[in-house]
Design a protein around this motif. Sequence first.
Motif, short mmCIF file in Angstrom:
data_model
loop_
_atom_site.label_atom_id
_atom_site.label_comp_id
_atom_site.label_asym_id
_atom_site.label_seq_id
_atom_site.Cartn_x
_atom_site.Cartn_y
_atom_site.Cartn_z
N MET A 1 0.82 -1.19 0.00
CA MET A 1 0.00 0.00 0.00
C MET A 1 0.87 1.26 0.00
SD MET A 1 -2.85 1.52 0.11
CE MET A 1 -3.62 2.97 0.67
N LEU A 2 1.89 1.24 0.83
CA LEU A 2 2.75 2.41 0.93
C LEU A 2 3.44 2.70 -0.41
CD1 LEU A 2 3.89 4.62 2.73
CD2 LEU A 2 5.67 3.04 3.43
N GLN A 3 3.92 1.65 -1.06
CA GLN A 3 4.60 1.85 -2.34
C GLN A 3 3.63 2.37 -3.40
OE1 GLN A 3 6.39 -1.63 -4.11
NE2 GLN A 3 7.72 -0.40 -5.39
N ALA A 4 2.43 1.83 -3.44
CA ALA A 4 1.44 2.28 -4.42
C ALA A 4 1.07 3.74 -4.18
CB ALA A 4 0.20 1.40 -4.37
N ALA A 5 0.85 4.10 -2.93
CA ALA A 5 0.52 5.49 -2.60
C ALA A 5 1.68 6.42 -2.92
CB ALA A 5 0.14 5.59 -1.13
N SER A 6 2.89 5.96 -2.66
CA SER A 6 4.08 6.75 -2.96
C SER A 6 4.21 6.99 -4.47
CB SER A 6 5.32 6.03 -2.43
OG SER A 6 6.49 6.67 -2.88
N HIS A 7 3.97 5.95 -5.26
CA HIS A 7 4.03 6.09 -6.71
C HIS A 7 2.96 7.07 -7.21
CE1 HIS A 7 7.00 3.04 -6.83
NE2 HIS A 7 6.85 2.76 -8.10
N ALA A 8 1.77 7.00 -6.65
CA ALA A 8 0.70 7.91 -7.06
C ALA A 8 1.08 9.36 -6.72
CB ALA A 8 -0.61 7.52 -6.39
N ALA A 9 1.64 9.57 -5.55
CA ALA A 9 2.05 10.92 -5.14
C ALA A 9 3.20 11.42 -6.01
CB ALA A 9 2.46 10.93 -3.68
N THR A 10 4.13 10.55 -6.34
CA THR A 10 5.25 10.93 -7.20
C THR A 10 4.76 11.30 -8.59
OG1 THR A 10 6.75 9.51 -5.95
CG2 THR A 10 7.46 10.16 -8.16
N ALA A 11 3.79 10.56 -9.10
CA ALA A 11 3.23 10.86 -10.41
C ALA A 11 2.59 12.25 -10.41
CB ALA A 11 2.20 9.81 -10.80
N ARG A 12 1.92 12.58 -9.34
CA ARG A 12 1.29 13.90 -9.22
C ARG A 12 2.36 15.00 -9.24
NH1 ARG A 12 -2.27 17.63 -9.35
NH2 ARG A 12 -2.90 18.76 -7.51
N LYS A 13 3.43 14.77 -8.48
CA LYS A 13 4.51 15.76 -8.46
C LYS A 13 5.18 15.90 -9.83
CE LYS A 13 6.00 16.20 -3.76
NZ LYS A 13 7.17 16.32 -2.92
N CYS A 14 5.40 14.77 -10.50
CA CYS A 14 6.01 14.81 -11.84
C CYS A 14 5.15 15.61 -12.79
CB CYS A 14 6.20 13.40 -12.38
SG CYS A 14 7.56 12.49 -11.65
N LEU A 48 4.82 3.73 -12.85
CA LEU A 48 3.41 3.99 -12.57
C LEU A 48 2.48 2.83 -12.95
CD1 LEU A 48 1.71 6.11 -11.23
CD2 LEU A 48 1.33 7.15 -13.47
N PRO A 49 2.75 2.08 -14.02
CA PRO A 49 1.86 0.96 -14.33
C PRO A 49 1.77 -0.10 -13.22
CG PRO A 49 3.17 1.50 -16.25
CD PRO A 49 3.72 2.31 -15.10
N LYS A 50 2.73 -0.14 -12.34
CA LYS A 50 2.70 -1.10 -11.24
C LYS A 50 1.63 -0.78 -10.19
CE LYS A 50 7.71 -1.62 -11.63
NZ LYS A 50 8.98 -1.40 -10.95
N VAL A 51 1.19 0.47 -10.15
CA VAL A 51 0.28 0.93 -9.10
C VAL A 51 -1.06 0.19 -9.15
CG1 VAL A 51 -1.01 2.92 -8.25
CG2 VAL A 51 1.39 3.15 -8.85
N ALA A 52 -1.61 0.04 -10.33
CA ALA A 52 -2.92 -0.63 -10.46
C ALA A 52 -2.86 -2.05 -9.90
CB ALA A 52 -3.38 -0.64 -11.91
N ALA A 53 -1.82 -2.78 -10.23
CA ALA A 53 -1.68 -4.15 -9.72
C ALA A 53 -1.53 -4.16 -8.20
CB ALA A 53 -0.49 -4.83 -10.38
#
Length: 73
Positions: A1-14, A48-53
């Motif tokens: 969960m933490l990694q998925a949330a981190s990736h989502a937040a990073t995508a927003r910043k990017c 980012l594609p890893k987040v959905a899984a």
Amino acid sequence: MLQAASHAATARKCTKRTKTPMKALVKTEQDFYKGKIAAAQFFFNRELPKVAAQFNLLASLDRTTLDMQDAWF
């Protein structure tokens, strides 16, 4: 969960970082922002594609630990 949330937040910043108008920048800044855009493209294409899984896995798991109540301890 933490990694998925981190990736989502990073995508927003990017996304926010790459919205800087390239034409308004001097040449040295353009190179800097082109590097930022390339890094964002790599992240969006590879990470980012890893987040959905990850979120799907989290949703399908047993909820025992999430449903615990403090009073049960």
